[in-house]
Motif scaffolding. Structure first.
Motif, short mmCIF file in Angstrom:
data_model
loop_
_atom_site.label_atom_id
_atom_site.label_comp_id
_atom_site.label_asym_id
_atom_site.label_seq_id
_atom_site.Cartn_x
_atom_site.Cartn_y
_atom_site.Cartn_z
N MET A 196 0.87 -1.16 0.00
CA MET A 196 0.00 0.00 0.00
C MET A 196 0.92 1.22 0.00
O MET A 196 1.86 1.28 0.79
CB MET A 196 -0.87 0.03 1.26
CG MET A 196 -1.66 -1.22 1.46
SD MET A 196 -2.83 -1.46 0.11
CE MET A 196 -3.01 -3.23 0.17
N LEU A 212 8.99 -5.86 10.51
CA LEU A 212 8.17 -6.41 11.57
C LEU A 212 8.06 -7.92 11.43
O LEU A 212 7.71 -8.43 10.37
CB LEU A 212 6.76 -5.79 11.54
CG LEU A 212 6.68 -4.29 11.81
CD1 LEU A 212 5.25 -3.81 11.66
CD2 LEU A 212 7.20 -3.96 13.20
N PRO A 252 6.24 -11.56 12.64
CA PRO A 252 4.83 -11.85 12.92
C PRO A 252 4.44 -11.39 14.32
O PRO A 252 5.16 -11.67 15.29
CB PRO A 252 4.74 -13.37 12.78
CG PRO A 252 5.81 -13.71 11.81
CD PRO A 252 6.93 -12.73 12.05
N ASP A 253 3.33 -10.65 14.38
CA ASP A 253 2.75 -10.15 15.63
C ASP A 253 3.59 -9.09 16.33
O ASP A 253 3.22 -8.64 17.41
CB ASP A 253 2.44 -11.30 16.61
CG ASP A 253 1.37 -12.21 16.07
OD1 ASP A 253 0.50 -11.70 15.31
OD2 ASP A 253 1.40 -13.41 16.36
N TRP A 300 3.51 0.33 2.97
CA TRP A 300 3.51 -0.78 3.92
C TRP A 300 2.97 -2.03 3.24
O TRP A 300 2.17 -1.95 2.31
CB TRP A 300 2.72 -0.43 5.18
CG TRP A 300 1.28 -0.02 4.96
CD1 TRP A 300 0.19 -0.80 5.13
CD2 TRP A 300 0.79 1.28 4.57
NE1 TRP A 300 -0.95 -0.09 4.87
CE2 TRP A 300 -0.62 1.18 4.52
CE3 TRP A 300 1.39 2.50 4.25
CZ2 TRP A 300 -1.43 2.26 4.16
CZ3 TRP A 300 0.58 3.57 3.89
CH2 TRP A 300 -0.80 3.44 3.84
N ALA A 360 0.96 -5.46 2.47
CA ALA A 360 -0.44 -5.84 2.70
C ALA A 360 -0.57 -6.89 3.78
O ALA A 360 -1.67 -7.13 4.27
CB ALA A 360 -1.06 -6.35 1.40
N THR A 361 0.54 -7.51 4.17
CA THR A 361 0.46 -8.51 5.23
C THR A 361 0.47 -7.86 6.61
O THR A 361 0.15 -8.52 7.59
CB THR A 361 1.63 -9.51 5.16
OG1 THR A 361 2.85 -8.77 5.14
CG2 THR A 361 1.54 -10.36 3.92
N THR A 362 0.81 -6.58 6.68
CA THR A 362 0.72 -5.90 7.97
C THR A 362 -0.72 -5.44 8.13
O THR A 362 -1.49 -5.41 7.19
CB THR A 362 1.61 -4.65 8.02
OG1 THR A 362 1.17 -3.75 7.02
CG2 THR A 362 3.06 -5.00 7.78
N SER A 363 -1.07 -5.10 9.35
CA SER A 363 -2.36 -4.45 9.53
C SER A 363 -2.13 -3.31 10.52
O SER A 363 -1.13 -3.31 11.24
CB SER A 363 -3.40 -5.43 10.07
OG SER A 363 -3.09 -5.79 11.37
N GLY A 417 2.93 -6.75 12.56
CA GLY A 417 3.59 -7.53 11.53
C GLY A 417 2.87 -8.82 11.22
O GLY A 417 1.84 -9.09 11.83
N PRO A 418 3.38 -9.57 10.31
CA PRO A 418 4.68 -9.44 9.64
C PRO A 418 4.62 -8.52 8.43
O PRO A 418 3.57 -8.29 7.88
CB PRO A 418 4.96 -10.87 9.20
CG PRO A 418 3.59 -11.41 8.89
CD PRO A 418 2.67 -10.78 9.90
N GLY A 419 5.79 -8.03 8.05
CA GLY A 419 5.88 -7.22 6.85
C GLY A 419 6.78 -6.03 7.04
O GLY A 419 7.44 -5.88 8.07
N LEU A 420 6.79 -5.17 6.01
CA LEU A 420 7.64 -3.98 6.02
C LEU A 420 6.79 -2.73 6.09
O LEU A 420 5.71 -2.68 5.52
CB LEU A 420 8.49 -3.93 4.75
CG LEU A 420 9.43 -5.10 4.47
CD1 LEU A 420 10.15 -4.86 3.16
CD2 LEU A 420 10.44 -5.23 5.61
N ALA A 430 12.23 -9.81 6.48
CA ALA A 430 11.02 -9.29 7.10
C ALA A 430 9.89 -9.13 6.10
O ALA A 430 8.71 -9.18 6.46
CB ALA A 430 11.32 -7.96 7.77
N LEU A 472 -3.89 -6.59 6.07
CA LEU A 472 -4.38 -5.21 6.20
C LEU A 472 -5.89 -5.16 6.25
O LEU A 472 -6.46 -4.45 7.06
CB LEU A 472 -3.84 -4.38 5.04
CG LEU A 472 -3.97 -2.88 5.20
CD1 LEU A 472 -3.13 -2.40 6.35
CD2 LEU A 472 -3.57 -2.18 3.93
#
Lengths: 227, 392
Positions: free
Chosen positions: A98, A154, A156-157, A170, A172-175, A201-204, B29, B71
């Motif tokens: 995103m 990040l 996971p969690d 960011w 899409a796997t982050t929220s 997380g997880p993600g950037l 990550a 998300l």
């Protein structure tokens, strides 16, 4: 297609080397200079309605420019409007990012760009507006920011809190949730943070070291008022 | 024997493109792209790059936990623990998710259904919230469109009478300073008597009506907000009886009482002003009027306002025991074609329908025996300095 960031720092430029026949898309107005073998075309990415929605919903440009090495190999120099760092991501076809509406600078042709509506609370309070860009596909993606770009990784969690308006992109796997910066309403605003985004997380998460809105408010006091 | 559910793209199955992201301590990550295949006993995860051990990892269904994440809660999150630690898989590819759901064993079907339900709920709630917001915006727009009159009335009702007085008075004095005002005489006395009889019948009258006779051949009369009424001698010369003038006067008084002038001003100043007034800024109105150059004297009333003034005027005449048929007669005579220059007509468009409606209204009212005025109309007209107009 090879790309390189020139003059990294506040006033960078991206050089993209295109082989004959290759092309990239860039934000309209991003091209600074190019080889004579490059043709510049304007294109309504996503069709007329897609372009229209991008223009009116995200405030992004209606037209993207396509830079095509149609008469042999060549290079293109690209730069954003605002001072700030540039980051080049390589999308693998699975990851989705995103991107806040001013963050997109250029991308390989296989990159897909869509306008996406955020949920109400994120749109109202997240500082990125109701509409953001969802970028997926495979290939190079060039993002620009206001100030320096900082990458947060990040697990996971794992959680991290980002002041709104500092977001660039960011995964899409982050929220994220919008919440008050402190527990009280008044102190949230007197602390100068107001609302913040709690990422999980997880993600950037890519953030920018300056807030464009705050900078605008700061610079306004120096603009002479004409009668 | 393994039952492999093939996933698109079928031909290049071993060299398939990644369809999921795997997270774990030794992965970047951003997640490691991987290929997930659904088989009878569980999932097979093959990493696209050789960053991991390179060997496809088979995970039995029994060691998996399933939730929704990402998300927009549109990813299926699958977790398990192997020798290297916890692994988290983010699936979004609808084909994989469908295949997973079809072959999922019983112990996972419940959490799977819960995760799917949660995804649906989040989407549903999102749609609901946007629906409500969209509906509210639509309702506001429609409400403003159709309820503008109501809003104007609301705004007008919030403007105190003193402001109306101030507004009307400045325009009134300004107008009179260029006119020849009749200070006394039978005509002024006659109008005074009419005004007296009419205003006595107005309950809770907040206005102190000021009626002025202006020497002019113009056949007209007008009322300004705040109760300032001007009657031209031309109109009095044209009228055949005191009741006719009283009818016009009653009509004008009701423009004031119904605050028609204010309604027109507020309407012509626009919706923002209305909102400002409703929210409490009455002070700005006078300044705004000056700024925008709204001319009180050129304000024209709407057809609905004219009808309202007619009907209320008729009722007022009835209560004051002044013969209401004079009003109708005067209107009818003015609407006839051979009346020459009729300013009244330009601001009060006359139609037979209007007179008919008044007649119907009059018929519905209870009959009252009218009490005549104390003055002699012929005498009043004679004092105006010209011959009474011959009846047509």
């Amino acid at each position: 297609m090879k790309s390189e960031i020139l003059y990294p720092g506040a006033f960078p430029m991206v050089r993209v080397d295109l082989a004959a026949g290759e092309h990239i898309k860039a934000e309209s107005g991003a091209m600074v200079a190019c080889s004579p073998t490059i043709d510049i075309e304007s294109k309504m990415e996503g069709g007329f309605l897609g372009a229209l929605s991008r223009k009116f919903l995200t405030g992004e440009k209606f037209f993207f420019q396509t830079l095509r090495a149609s008469r042999g190999p060549g290079e293109v120099l690209l730069a954003p409007t605002v001072p700030g760092e540039i980051v080049i991501l390589e999308l693998d076809g699975v990851s989705e990012y995103m991107v806040q509406k001013d963050g997109f600078l250029a991308g390989a042709d296989a990159i897909l760009i869509e306008s996406k509506m955020q949920s109400l609370s994120r749109g109202l309070l997240g500082g990125e507006g109701f509409f953001i860009l969802k970028i997926s596909g495979k290939g190079m993606l060039v993002l620009n920011s206001f100030g320096a770009i900082h990458k947060i990784e990040l697990k996971p969690d794992q959680e991290y809190i980002v002041d709104n308006s500092h977001l660039v992109a960011w995964s899409a796997t982050t929220s994220y949730n919008i919440e008050k910066a402190t527990s009280g309403w008044v102190s949230s605003f007197t602390s100068g943070e107001g609302f913040v985004c709690r990422f999980r997380g997880p993600g950037l998460v890519y953030i920018q070291s300056r807030n464009p809105g705050s900078f605008g408010a700061w610079i306004r006091q120096f603009i002479p008022v004409s009668e | 024997m393994q039952r492999v559910i093939p996933l698109p793209p079928y031909p290049g199955y071993p060299a398939m493109s990644p369809n999921a992201l795997c997270f774990g301590d030794e992965f970047p990550a951003a997640g490691a792209p991987c290929i997930v295949q659904v088989e009878e006993h569980g999932l097979t995860v093959t990493f696209a790059s050789d960053t991991a051990d390179g060997q496809p990892e088979s995970v039995p269904f029994s060691s998996l936990t399933v939730t929704a994440g990402g998300l927009d809660h549109d990813h299926l999150v699958v977790k398990w623990v192997n020798v290297q630690g916890e692994r988290t898989l983010y699936l979004k590819n609808p084909d994989v998710i469908r295949a997973f759901r079809e072959s999922v064993p019983d112990h996972l079907s419940l959490p799977f259904a819960q995760a799917a339900e949660r995804v649906r709920q989040v989407r549903h709630r999102g749609r609901l919230v946007w629906g409500v917001v969209g509906g509210a915006i639509l309702a506001t727009v429609l409400g403003l469109w159709f309820g503008a009159d109501l809003l104007v009335e609301l705004a007008v009702s919030r403007i105190p009478v003193e402001w109306e007085h101030k507004l009307g008075e400045s325009a009134y004095r300004d107008f009179l300073s260029h006119q020849e005002v009749m200070k006394d005489g039978p005509a002024v006395a006659a109008l005074g008597e009419m005004t007296q009889r009419l205003t006595e019948q107005i309950p809770n009258n907040p206005y102190k009506f000021e009626v002025t006779v202006v020497k002019s051949d113009v056949v007209n009369a007008f009322a300004l907000p705040g109760g300032y009424v001007v009657v031209f001698t031309g109109l009095m010369k044209k009228a055949e009886s005191g009741e006719e003038v009283a009818g016009v006067l009653s009509h004008e008084l009701n423009h004031v009482l119904q605050r028609h002038g204010l309604e027109r001003i507020v309407k012509s100043l626009g919706l923002l002003t209305v909102v400002a007034i409703v929210l409490g800024d009455q002070q700005g109105l006078v300044g705004l009027m000056k700024q925008l150059g709204v001319e009180l004297l050129t304000l024209k009333f709407g057809r609905e306002q004219e009808t309202e003034a007619d009907l209320k005027g008729l009722q007022l005449l009835q209560r004051a025991k002044i013969d209401p048929s004079g009003m109708i007669r005067f209107f009818e005579r003015l609407s006839e074609k051979d009346q020459g220059r009729m300013e009244w007509l330009s601001t009060h468009p006359m139609s037979t329908a209007r007179a008919e409606r008044l007649k119907a209204e009059l018929a519905a009212l209870p009959k009252k025996s009218p009490e005549p005025f104390t003055f002699d109309w012929k005498h009043v007209q004679a004092s105006l300095g010209s011959q009474p107009v011959a009846a047509p």
